[in-house]
Write a protein that holds these residues in place. Structure first.
Motif, short mmCIF file in Angstrom:
data_model
loop_
_atom_site.label_atom_id
_atom_site.label_comp_id
_atom_site.label_asym_id
_atom_site.label_seq_id
_atom_site.Cartn_x
_atom_site.Cartn_y
_atom_site.Cartn_z
N GLY A 42 0.82 -1.21 0.00
CA GLY A 42 0.00 0.00 0.00
C GLY A 42 0.85 1.26 0.00
O GLY A 42 0.55 2.22 -0.71
N LEU A 83 -10.28 7.68 0.29
CA LEU A 83 -10.73 6.63 1.20
C LEU A 83 -12.19 6.24 0.91
O LEU A 83 -12.54 5.06 0.91
N LEU A 86 -12.51 3.97 -2.29
CA LEU A 86 -12.05 2.57 -2.24
C LEU A 86 -13.20 1.56 -2.25
O LEU A 86 -13.21 0.66 -3.10
N ALA A 90 -14.29 -1.21 -5.23
CA ALA A 90 -14.37 -2.64 -4.94
C ALA A 90 -15.75 -3.19 -5.28
O ALA A 90 -15.87 -4.32 -5.77
N GLY A 135 -9.41 6.91 -5.60
CA GLY A 135 -9.82 5.85 -4.67
C GLY A 135 -10.57 4.74 -5.37
O GLY A 135 -10.39 3.56 -5.06
N HIS A 136 -11.41 5.11 -6.32
CA HIS A 136 -12.17 4.10 -7.08
C HIS A 136 -11.24 3.15 -7.81
O HIS A 136 -11.42 1.93 -7.78
N HIS A 138 -8.09 2.50 -7.13
CA HIS A 138 -7.41 1.66 -6.14
C HIS A 138 -8.36 0.59 -5.61
O HIS A 138 -7.95 -0.54 -5.36
N GLY A 139 -9.63 0.95 -5.43
CA GLY A 139 -10.62 0.00 -4.91
C GLY A 139 -10.87 -1.16 -5.85
O GLY A 139 -11.13 -2.28 -5.40
N LEU A 142 -8.39 -3.89 -5.10
CA LEU A 142 -8.39 -4.51 -3.79
C LEU A 142 -8.89 -5.95 -3.85
O LEU A 142 -9.91 -6.24 -4.48
N VAL A 151 -4.67 -0.59 3.03
CA VAL A 151 -5.34 0.71 2.92
C VAL A 151 -4.56 1.76 3.73
O VAL A 151 -4.36 2.88 3.27
N LEU A 154 -1.52 2.62 1.74
CA LEU A 154 -1.91 3.42 0.57
C LEU A 154 -2.16 4.88 0.98
O LEU A 154 -1.68 5.81 0.32
#
Length: 195
Positions: A42, A83, A86, A90, A135-136, A138-139, A142, A151, A154
């Motif tokens: 992260g 945040l 994320l 996911a 964030g999206h 990165h999500g 995940l 997280v 990150l």
């Protein structure tokens, strides 16, 4: 006694474009080669993805152009929105978010190149949208086993980059070199188009 001469600030800034263009950066952020697990992954993730690195630095630099407390809040807004993005990524992965990431880097580049100062509300909304799309993305990467430590890493890595951008911008203000932010914006645009 051997004395070394200090390098003038102007001479040091002339080398910034050369340094940026010759720094080896490989955008490994979205290859899917290594599943993101643990604090270390992260922490390093924002450093290995050129688009995320540029956006985090850009938000920090741009925040210094905004007056007072609203400017200081922009990095926090970016991290908070990241945040929040994320779980959205996911739950609802979409490749369109990658376009949003590139768009955020390019818009930050333009804003810096123009030394753009916006009113408080549009500033907060734009930076929140930038954080949300980052964030999206990165999500979407995940995995169920990534956990909170990934997280935390990150967010820590992104906070360090955003803080570095903010500190650099503050130093430029102190040295009365605000015009250097234009060059940073042009570098963001160029590197964003190459990423």
């Amino acid at each position: 006694m051997n004395r070394t001469r200090p390098v003038p600030k102007a001479a040091a800034w002339r080398w910034l474009p050369v340094l940026l263009l010759t720094t080896p950066m490989v955008a490994l952020a979205h290859t899917g080669a290594v599943p993101p697990v643990g604090f270390g992954h992260g922490l390093l993730h924002p450093l290995t993805g050129l688009d995320h690195l540029l956006a985090a630095l850009g938000v920090g630099l741009w925040a210094t152009l905004q007056p007072g407390a609203p400017g200081r809040r922009l990095p926090v807004v970016f991290l908070s929105a990241l945040l929040l993005g994320l779980p959205l990524g996911a739950a609802w992965p979409t490749p369109v978010a990658e376009i949003g990431v590139l768009g955020s880097v390019l818009l930050l580049g333009v804003a810096l190149a123009l030394l753009l100062r916006l009113p408080v509300i549009p500033n907060l909304v734009l930076v929140a949208l930038f954080g949300l799309v980052h964030g999206h993305v990165h999500g979407t990467e995940l995995l169920p086993g990534a956990g909170l430590s990934y997280v935390a890493g990150l967010l820590t890595g992104t906070a360090l980059l955003t803080g570095a951008g903010y500190l650099t911008g503050r130093l430029l203000h102190r040295w009365q070199r605000i015009g250097a932010l234009r060059y940073a914006g042009m570098a963001l645009l160029l590197l964003g188009l190459l990423s």
